[in-house]
Design a protein around this motif. Structure first.
Motif, PDB file in Angstrom:
ATOM      1  N   VAL A  28      64.756  88.114  78.386  1.00  0.00           N
ATOM      2  CA  VAL A  28      64.801  87.385  77.384  1.00  0.00           C
ATOM      3  C   VAL A  28      63.533  87.800  76.508  1.00  0.00           C
ATOM      4  CG1 VAL A  28      64.865  85.621  76.741  1.00  0.00           C
ATOM      5  CG2 VAL A  28      66.818  85.604  78.558  1.00  0.00           C
ATOM      6  N   THR A  29      63.313  88.838  75.204  1.00  0.00           N
ATOM      7  CA  THR A  29      62.249  88.566  74.522  1.00  0.00           C
ATOM      8  C   THR A  29      61.551  87.384  73.766  1.00  0.00           C
ATOM      9  OG1 THR A  29      63.689  89.815  72.797  1.00  0.00           O
ATOM     10  CG2 THR A  29      62.443  91.091  74.971  1.00  0.00           C
ATOM     11  N   LEU A  30      62.696  86.301  73.982  1.00  0.00           N
ATOM     12  CA  LEU A  30      62.099  84.922  72.758  1.00  0.00           C
ATOM     13  C   LEU A  30      62.345  86.368  71.020  1.00  0.00           C
ATOM     14  CD1 LEU A  30      59.853  83.061  73.846  1.00  0.00           C
ATOM     15  CD2 LEU A  30      62.757  82.724  74.209  1.00  0.00           C
ATOM     16  N   ASN A  31      62.606  87.729  70.760  1.00  0.00           N
ATOM     17  CA  ASN A  31      62.963  88.222  69.608  1.00  0.00           C
ATOM     18  C   ASN A  31      64.053  87.829  69.493  1.00  0.00           C
ATOM     19  OD1 ASN A  31      63.361  89.713  67.727  1.00  0.00           O
ATOM     20  ND2 ASN A  31      61.771  91.216  67.550  1.00  0.00           N
ATOM     21  N   PRO A  32      64.624  87.166  68.091  1.00  0.00           N
ATOM     22  CA  PRO A  32      66.037  86.929  68.637  1.00  0.00           C
ATOM     23  C   PRO A  32      67.027  87.949  68.309  1.00  0.00           C
ATOM     24  CG  PRO A  32      64.873  85.433  66.878  1.00  0.00           C
ATOM     25  CD  PRO A  32      64.226  86.424  67.619  1.00  0.00           C
ATOM     26  N   LEU A  33      66.431  89.375  67.545  1.00  0.00           N
ATOM     27  CA  LEU A  33      67.084  90.608  67.677  1.00  0.00           C
ATOM     28  C   LEU A  33      67.535  91.273  68.819  1.00  0.00           C
ATOM     29  CD1 LEU A  33      68.780  93.004  65.921  1.00  0.00           C
ATOM     30  CD2 LEU A  33      66.325  93.535  64.905  1.00  0.00           C
ATOM     31  N   ILE A  34      66.559  91.382  69.344  1.00  0.00           N
ATOM     32  CA  ILE A  34      66.413  92.125  70.331  1.00  0.00           C
ATOM     33  C   ILE A  34      67.183  91.245  71.736  1.00  0.00           C
ATOM     34  CG2 ILE A  34      65.281  92.650  72.750  1.00  0.00           C
ATOM     35  CD1 ILE A  34      62.216  92.940  70.881  1.00  0.00           C
ATOM     36  N   ASP A  35      66.807  90.179  71.717  1.00  0.00           N
ATOM     37  CA  ASP A  35      67.530  89.705  72.357  1.00  0.00           C
ATOM     38  C   ASP A  35      69.191  89.277  72.659  1.00  0.00           C
ATOM     39  OD1 ASP A  35      65.009  88.663  74.016  1.00  0.00           O
ATOM     40  OD2 ASP A  35      65.453  86.547  73.168  1.00  0.00           O
ATOM     41  N   GLY A  36      69.780  89.174  70.713  1.00  0.00           N
ATOM     42  CA  GLY A  36      71.116  89.229  69.928  1.00  0.00           C
ATOM     43  C   GLY A  36      71.502  90.435  70.731  1.00  0.00           C
ATOM     44  N   THR A  37      70.751  91.333  70.783  1.00  0.00           N
ATOM     45  CA  THR A  37      71.144  92.961  70.525  1.00  0.00           C
ATOM     46  C   THR A  37      71.962  93.643  71.822  1.00  0.00           C
ATOM     47  OG1 THR A  37      70.052  94.118  69.018  1.00  0.00           O
ATOM     48  CG2 THR A  37      70.788  95.270  70.286  1.00  0.00           C
ATOM     49  N   THR A  38      70.307  92.140  73.051  1.00  0.00           N
ATOM     50  CA  THR A  38      71.057  92.665  74.289  1.00  0.00           C
ATOM     51  C   THR A  38      72.210  92.011  74.519  1.00  0.00           C
ATOM     52  OG1 THR A  38      68.502  92.480  74.693  1.00  0.00           O
ATOM     53  CG2 THR A  38      69.920  91.847  76.634  1.00  0.00           C
ATOM     54  N   ALA A  39      72.560  90.806  74.115  1.00  0.00           N
ATOM     55  CA  ALA A  39      73.222  89.683  74.537  1.00  0.00           C
ATOM     56  C   ALA A  39      75.096  91.341  73.996  1.00  0.00           C
ATOM     57  CB  ALA A  39      74.555  88.560  73.978  1.00  0.00           C
ATOM     58  N   LYS A  40      75.216  91.522  73.092  1.00  0.00           N
ATOM     59  CA  LYS A  40      75.728  92.054  72.663  1.00  0.00           C
ATOM     60  C   LYS A  40      76.491  93.873  73.366  1.00  0.00           C
ATOM     61  CE  LYS A  40      75.840  90.510  67.635  1.00  0.00           C
ATOM     62  NZ  LYS A  40      74.783  90.164  66.737  1.00  0.00           N
ATOM     63  N   LEU A  41      75.137  94.777  73.591  1.00  0.00           N
ATOM     64  CA  LEU A  41      75.605  95.159  74.136  1.00  0.00           C
ATOM     65  C   LEU A  41      76.061  95.980  76.247  1.00  0.00           C
ATOM     66  CD1 LEU A  41      72.408  97.080  73.026  1.00  0.00           C
ATOM     67  CD2 LEU A  41      74.789  97.493  72.600  1.00  0.00           C
ATOM     68  N   THR A  42      75.572  94.003  76.425  1.00  0.00           N
ATOM     69  CA  THR A  42      76.031  93.372  77.463  1.00  0.00           C
ATOM     70  C   THR A  42      77.548  93.466  77.499  1.00  0.00           C
ATOM     71  OG1 THR A  42      73.839  93.183  78.163  1.00  0.00           O
ATOM     72  CG2 THR A  42      75.917  91.997  79.180  1.00  0.00           C
ATOM     73  N   ALA A  43      78.069  93.162  76.631  1.00  0.00           N
ATOM     74  CA  ALA A  43      79.470  92.106  76.600  1.00  0.00           C
ATOM     75  C   ALA A  43      79.773  93.893  76.216  1.00  0.00           C
ATOM     76  CB  ALA A  43      79.455  91.117  75.246  1.00  0.00           C
ATOM     77  N   ILE A  44      79.715  94.433  75.405  1.00  0.00           N
ATOM     78  CA  ILE A  44      79.957  95.751  75.318  1.00  0.00           C
ATOM     79  C   ILE A  44      80.376  96.094  76.917  1.00  0.00           C
ATOM     80  CG2 ILE A  44      80.337  97.786  74.547  1.00  0.00           C
ATOM     81  CD1 ILE A  44      79.087  96.768  72.081  1.00  0.00           C
ATOM     82  N   LEU A  45      79.249  96.896  77.994  1.00  0.00           N
ATOM     83  CA  LEU A  45      79.319  97.215  78.763  1.00  0.00           C
ATOM     84  C   LEU A  45      80.273  96.590  79.802  1.00  0.00           C
ATOM     85  CD1 LEU A  45      78.274  99.822  80.921  1.00  0.00           C
ATOM     86  CD2 LEU A  45      76.304  98.010  80.865  1.00  0.00           C
ATOM     87  N   VAL A  46      80.141  95.139  79.226  1.00  0.00           N
ATOM     88  CA  VAL A  46      81.011  94.166  80.631  1.00  0.00           C
ATOM     89  C   VAL A  46      82.558  95.141  80.217  1.00  0.00           C
ATOM     90  CG1 VAL A  46      82.193  92.841  81.387  1.00  0.00           C
ATOM     91  CG2 VAL A  46      79.742  92.625  81.347  1.00  0.00           C
ATOM     92  N   GLN A  47      82.666  94.746  79.014  1.00  0.00           N
ATOM     93  CA  GLN A  47      83.780  95.371  78.404  1.00  0.00           C
ATOM     94  C   GLN A  47      84.711  96.004  78.684  1.00  0.00           C
ATOM     95  OE1 GLN A  47      85.639  91.968  78.065  1.00  0.00           O
ATOM     96  NE2 GLN A  47      86.772  92.902  76.247  1.00  0.00           N
ATOM     97  N   VAL A  48      83.885  97.156  78.626  1.00  0.00           N
ATOM     98  CA  VAL A  48      84.152  98.534  78.946  1.00  0.00           C
ATOM     99  C   VAL A  48      84.593  99.318  80.283  1.00  0.00           C
ATOM    100  CG1 VAL A  48      82.906 101.402  79.787  1.00  0.00           C
ATOM    101  CG2 VAL A  48      82.667 100.401  77.199  1.00  0.00           C
TER     102      VAL A  48
END
Lengths: 161, 224
Positions: free
Chosen positions: B68-88
């Motif tokens: 968690v970087t506390l940069n909203p763009l980075i953290d939000g992207t991390t969450a989305k990429l994580t979710a994509i990977l999990v769904q895959v």
């Protein structure tokens, strides 16, 4: 970069030409680009697999440091050298090229392959089984349908609300 | 000789990537699951020992607080990429007969395609599996490739994501990624990874004060 393997050995090959000879001895249809000297490899090494451009990243890593950083693994002994192979996980030809080149290198140097994917050591003979497996055609998969399903589930891309 | 079957199923953490030291001395993890509803919800900190075969274990996401970087763009992207990977992973886990190498290849392929199709802010199509240094072509000797880079409005790389299906990134690799992408030495290199069905997100930009746990996982996916 995501998928990796390392070849640990106590000796090195002297040149790309020597490495190519080892690959040819395995009867792999892989031709390494020889424009970069072997000892200077530090990034993508182009190659042709059955005439198609592919390749993998190749690095002379610090064997001692790698062994120390992975103290939970039993490396057998303190190897002198390690050659690192890294490839873009999605590219099947890079996967094949890396395993072929790694297997040939391990055979020629008497080294062992550490397969990052499985966390497993293999000698060259055992690694041949992996080469044979990745050489087979990939199963028929409807990639677009799977991607659509992922995006639909997450409401991303064209399914974004 | 010890093999992968002997190693712990909880991802080993390299010193550089050590998660936040918890008060009770044991690593803490922020866990979340990705329900079919399309949003992620927080779950109690949880570590699940999965099956050693990633194809058959239930998917669970583990997020290292240090990611968690506390940069909203980075953290939000991390969450989305994580979710994509999990769904895959969810979609592929029932495919029979896949060896670990081929399974890893398919996960990476699906992930790359899905990230491009998702059209996430700061990630253009050519920010997925990109050859660096910038402008070099695929065939360039000595180049490196990244899985995903995230850019700010000016085009500067503000995070580098790497999907790992094996062991953790070596510190030397992290340095190399930053150097050849031309990003600053403190650019977060965030590892999206799984072992078995565990996935962890970790960053070399370790900040012991930045333990906000699952905050990045609360971001809704409806935003564009």
């Amino acid at each position: 970069m995501s998928m990796e393997l390392w070849v640990f050995s106590d000796k090195q090959l002297n040149s790309i030409a020597d490495w190519q000879a080892a690959i040819d001895a395995e009867a792999f249809s892989l031709k390494l680009d020889d424009s970069t000297p072997f000892e200077s490899l530090k990034g993508f090494l182009p190659a042709h697999l059955r005439g198609q451009l592919t390749g993998f990243e190749c690095y002379h890593d610090d064997a001692g440091k790698l062994i120390r950083n992975n103290s939970d693994l039993n490396f057998g002994h303190a190897w002198n050298y390690v050659l690192a192979f890294r490839w873009v996980g999605s590219k099947v030809n890079e996967l094949r090229a890396a395993w072929m080149a790694g297997t040939a290198y391990a055979r020629a140097t008497g080294g062992v392959i550490f397969d990052d994917q499985e966390g497993k050591f293999r000698n060259a003979t055992e690694a041949l089984d992996v080469v044979r497996d990745v050489e087979r055609d990939m199963p028929e998969i409807d990639h677009k349908a799977l991607v659509d399903q992922v995006l639909r589930d997450l409401k991303l891309g064209p399914y974004r609300e | 000789m010890k093999t992968g079957a002997d190693r712990p199923l909880i991802p080993r953490v390299l010193p550089l990537f050590c998660p936040v030291t918890p008060q009770n001395g044991a690593p803490r993890y922020a866990a979340l699951e990705t329900p079919a509803s399309g949003t992620q919800t927080d779950a109690a900190p949880n570590v699940v020992l999965p099956s050693s075969d990633p194809r058959y274990a239930a998917t669970q996401v583990t997020v290292y607080p240090s990611a968690v970087t506390l940069n909203p763009l980075i953290d939000g992207t991390t969450a989305k990429l994580t979710a994509i990977l999990v769904q895959v992973m969810n979609n592929l886990e029932t495919w029979p007969g896949l060896t670990p190498q081929r399974y890893g290849q398919l996960v990476h392929q699906q992930f790359a395609d899905a990230v491009v199709a998702a059209v996430l802010p700061g990630i253009a199509a050519n920010d997925v599996e990109t050859t660096f240094p910038e402008g070099w072509s695929y065939r360039s000797a000595d180049s490196i490739r990244t899985d995903v880079v995230l850019r700010d409005d000016s085009g500067t790389i503000i995070a580098i994501y790497d999907v790992k299906t094996g062991r953790g990134l070596e510190p030397s690799r992290v340095d190399e990624l930053r150097a050849k992408t031309g990003s600053s030495p403190d650019t977060p290199v965030i590892e999206l990874r799984f072992e078995g069905a565990l996935l962890k997100v970790q960053s070399s930009a370790l900040d012991l004060a930045a333990e906000v746990g699952p905050a990045c996982c609360r971001l809704p996916f409806k935003e564009t």
